[in-house]
Design an enzyme around this catalytic site. Structure first.
Site, mmCIF file in Angstrom:
data_model
loop_
_atom_site.group_PDB
_atom_site.id
_atom_site.type_symbol
_atom_site.label_atom_id
_atom_site.label_comp_id
_atom_site.label_asym_id
_atom_site.label_seq_id
_atom_site.Cartn_x
_atom_site.Cartn_y
_atom_site.Cartn_z
ATOM 1 N N HIS A 317 8.099 -0.797 -66.433
ATOM 2 C CA HIS A 317 8.235 -0.858 -67.882
ATOM 3 C C HIS A 317 9.082 0.308 -68.368
ATOM 4 O O HIS A 317 8.971 1.419 -67.855
ATOM 5 C CB HIS A 317 6.849 -0.805 -68.534
ATOM 6 C CG HIS A 317 6.873 -0.561 -70.009
ATOM 7 N ND1 HIS A 317 6.544 0.659 -70.569
ATOM 8 C CD2 HIS A 317 7.191 -1.377 -71.052
ATOM 9 C CE1 HIS A 317 6.652 0.584 -71.883
ATOM 10 N NE2 HIS A 317 7.038 -0.635 -72.210
ATOM 11 N N SER A 318 9.973 0.060 -69.325
ATOM 12 C CA SER A 318 10.781 1.106 -69.949
ATOM 13 C C SER A 318 11.649 1.816 -68.910
ATOM 14 O O SER A 318 12.408 1.170 -68.189
ATOM 15 C CB SER A 318 9.868 2.083 -70.698
ATOM 16 O OG SER A 318 10.606 2.962 -71.515
ATOM 17 N N LEU A 319 11.551 3.124 -68.812
ATOM 18 C CA LEU A 319 12.313 3.868 -67.805
ATOM 19 C C LEU A 319 11.997 3.367 -66.404
ATOM 20 O O LEU A 319 12.895 3.246 -65.563
ATOM 21 C CB LEU A 319 11.996 5.359 -67.915
ATOM 22 C CG LEU A 319 12.538 6.276 -66.811
ATOM 23 C CD1 LEU A 319 14.061 6.260 -66.784
ATOM 24 C CD2 LEU A 319 12.027 7.702 -67.000
ATOM 25 N N HIS A 421 7.164 -1.177 -78.400
ATOM 26 C CA HIS A 421 7.715 -0.935 -77.067
ATOM 27 C C HIS A 421 6.623 -0.801 -76.021
ATOM 28 O O HIS A 421 6.878 -1.001 -74.835
ATOM 29 C CB HIS A 421 8.560 0.340 -77.107
ATOM 30 C CG HIS A 421 9.176 0.717 -75.798
ATOM 31 N ND1 HIS A 421 10.239 0.033 -75.246
ATOM 32 C CD2 HIS A 421 8.880 1.716 -74.914
ATOM 33 C CE1 HIS A 421 10.577 0.597 -74.095
ATOM 34 N NE2 HIS A 421 9.763 1.617 -73.870
#
Length: 522
Positions: A317-319, A421
């Site tokens: 997830h994300s980075l 997010h």
């Protein structure tokens, strides 16, 4: 004559003895497998070493995973979630062609090193001067294959991948990505039931770098690496990895070393004034050992060594999703990301295989995100954004591979908010509901979102289309359905466990950092 035993015979009869509305039969290339966590992974600087050390932790007998079918926000951060007898989580697989180099690169940065060596070698041969230091020997161990000749140096290999047309598979991988944030037994875990527990890496108190877990099926034929995303103030959390997370976010996803304006401290020395930035300098910065994409090489190579006969998948997830994608592009491994920032920018700077030589549908990379997430959409920038206020230069928006886009702004009427997010928000409020398959739902709603996703990024706060009535959308799209209820007779026949996932598309014509000029000014 062969007579099947009772157990085998029962497996033939069960499909006909089950509920009158059985699930769709799988094709010969499709099957369902279950996993459990087996390790945790992480890296940290140990004994004053100049490079980070990869750390593993085998599953503890007391490790427990938790699942929920209600918003996790109902509990406090320190609340221990109860053990739930939820349905077994499954991952459905299918076969897919992935384009891979016939000779695998030893490291992620091998692509950039090979490109640099060949460029310098070419220039040295064609320049008749005595400046011999401009020419270096081509590396003998590995040369990046030529994408212009895919038939000679590339192979299109049939690989077992997660079936992302199956909603339960998308949810299960998202939960694995969520589990990468917390240590075994922590309050944030989901119950994965028959899934093998993962090997978390980097969970020691001094492990301030890359973290995550490793999942495997019962036969160790398929192994899934989940990688943690950003733990920093912009997302309302923190922890020992926050400093490294912020550094890598700014290095990977900014146009030029996070040099947003005069008040920012750049993370590298490539800024050349105005809107000019040193290209070679940026590429050199990305191959630093402190960058998660580089450390990911050690992780991937160690997992392939531990499971030499397994198919390796990545998720995050994300980075963590962006790093998963960069690893997958480098080694030809399937990767599924959630709410990842646009990672086409760092992938191009690392000279990883990209279109047109690497078609999006052969890359094995799939990004899942929604339009109300300003980070994934590439609009969390500018002096009035929460990313700017927290010191994050999230300027990239373009993704590699294919994208599964949930248009939560148009269909659900969401406002753009960095809080959407969070992976828990995605699982509970986006993935939990089935989206219409092709031909269902309001005519033109999904097509408009897909066709104009990148043009809509700058006006993503626009109100819900006047032609779409909110109540009608809720009826057509099934909002609020959360699956079978625990009370007898409370099942929701409209909730579908499988299907209901938007069709993947490639982000063609997307451009990052259009104001900037990149060259050799330093």
């Amino acid at each position: 004559m062969y007579i099947p035993g009772p157990l085998r015979l029962s497996s033939y009869l069960l499909p006909f003895l089950s509920s009158p509305s059985p699930p769709a039969q799988s094709s010969p290339d499709t099957r369902t497998i279950s996993f459990k966590p087996v390790h945790a992974h992480g890296h940290a600087f140990v004994d004053n070493a100049s490079t980070p050390t990869l750390l593993f932790l085998d599953q503890s007998p007391s490790a427990s995973l938790y699942a929920h079918d209600y918003p996790i926000g109902a509990f406090g951060d320190d609340y221990v979630l109860p053990r739930l007898t939820s349905d077994v989580l499954e991952i459905r697989t299918r076969k897919k062609l992935i384009r891979r180099p016939k000779v695998r690169p030893p490291r992620i940065i091998s692509w950039a090193q090979s490109y640099r060596a060949q460029a310098l070698h070419f220039n040295g041969i064609n320049n008749n001067n005595d400046n011999s230091n401009k020419s270096i020997s081509l590396p003998e161990s590995w040369l990046a294959p030529d994408l212009a000749n895919p038939s000679d140096e590339w192979s299109d290999v049939e690989v077992t991948v997660p079936d992302l047309t199956d909603r339960q598979t998308v949810i299960t991988l998202a939960k694995m990505s969520s589990n990468a944030y917390v240590t075994p037994g922590g309050a944030g875990w989901y119950t994965l039931n028959d899934w093998n527990a993962s090997m978390p890496f980097g969970w020691e108190p001094d492990a301030d770098g890359l973290r995550g877990h490793v999942f495997a099926d019962e036969k160790n034929e398929t192994v899934i690496i989940s990688i943690k995303g950003t733990s920093a103030g912009v997302l309302g959390s923190g922890g020992p990895t926050a400093k490294n997370d912020k550094f890598n976010d700014n290095l990977l996803f900014s146009c030029c070393c996070a040099r947003v304006d005069f008040s920012w401290t750049p993370v590298c020395d490539c800024y050349a004034g105005g809107y000019k930035c040193g290209q070679t300098c940026l590429e050199d910065a990305l191959v630093s050992e402190s960058v998660y994409a580089t450390v990911g090489t050690n992780l991937y190579n160690n997992i392939t060594y531990m499971y030499p006969n397994a198919t390796i998948w990545l998720t995050g997830h994300s980075l963590g999703g962006a790093v998963s994608s960069l690893i997958g592009l480098s080694f030809g491994a399937p990767a599924v990301t959630y709410e990842s920032p646009g990672e086409l920018l760092p992938a191009s700077r690392l000279h990883l295989p990209l279109p047109p030589g690497m078609p999006a549908n052969l890359s094995g990379i799939t990004h899942v995100y929604h339009t109300a997430d300003p980070i994934a959409m590439g609009v969390c920038n500018g002096p009035y954004s929460s990313c700017y206020a927290a010191g994050f230069a999230m300027e990239s928006k373009c993704h590699t591979g294919e994208t599964i886009l949930y248009d939560t702004v148009r269909v659900k009427g969401w406002s753009v908010d960095v809080r959407t997010h969070r992976i828990e928000e995605v699982i509970d409020k986006v993935l939990a509901d089935p989206w219409p398959e092709e031909g269902e739902g309001k005519s033109g709603v999904w097509e408009k979102a897909v066709e104009g996703w990148y043009r809509a990024a700058d006006r993503v706060r626009a109100a819900l289309d006047e032609s779409v009535v909110r109540d009608d959308v809720n009826v057509w799209w099934g909002w609020g359905r959360r699956g079978p209820k625990r009370q007898p007779g409370g099942e929701d026949p409209g909730w579908r466990k499988h299907g209901g996932v938007p069709k993947p598309v490639s982000e063609e014509d997307c451009v990052d950092c259009y104001k900037w000029e990149f060259g050799e000014w330093n």
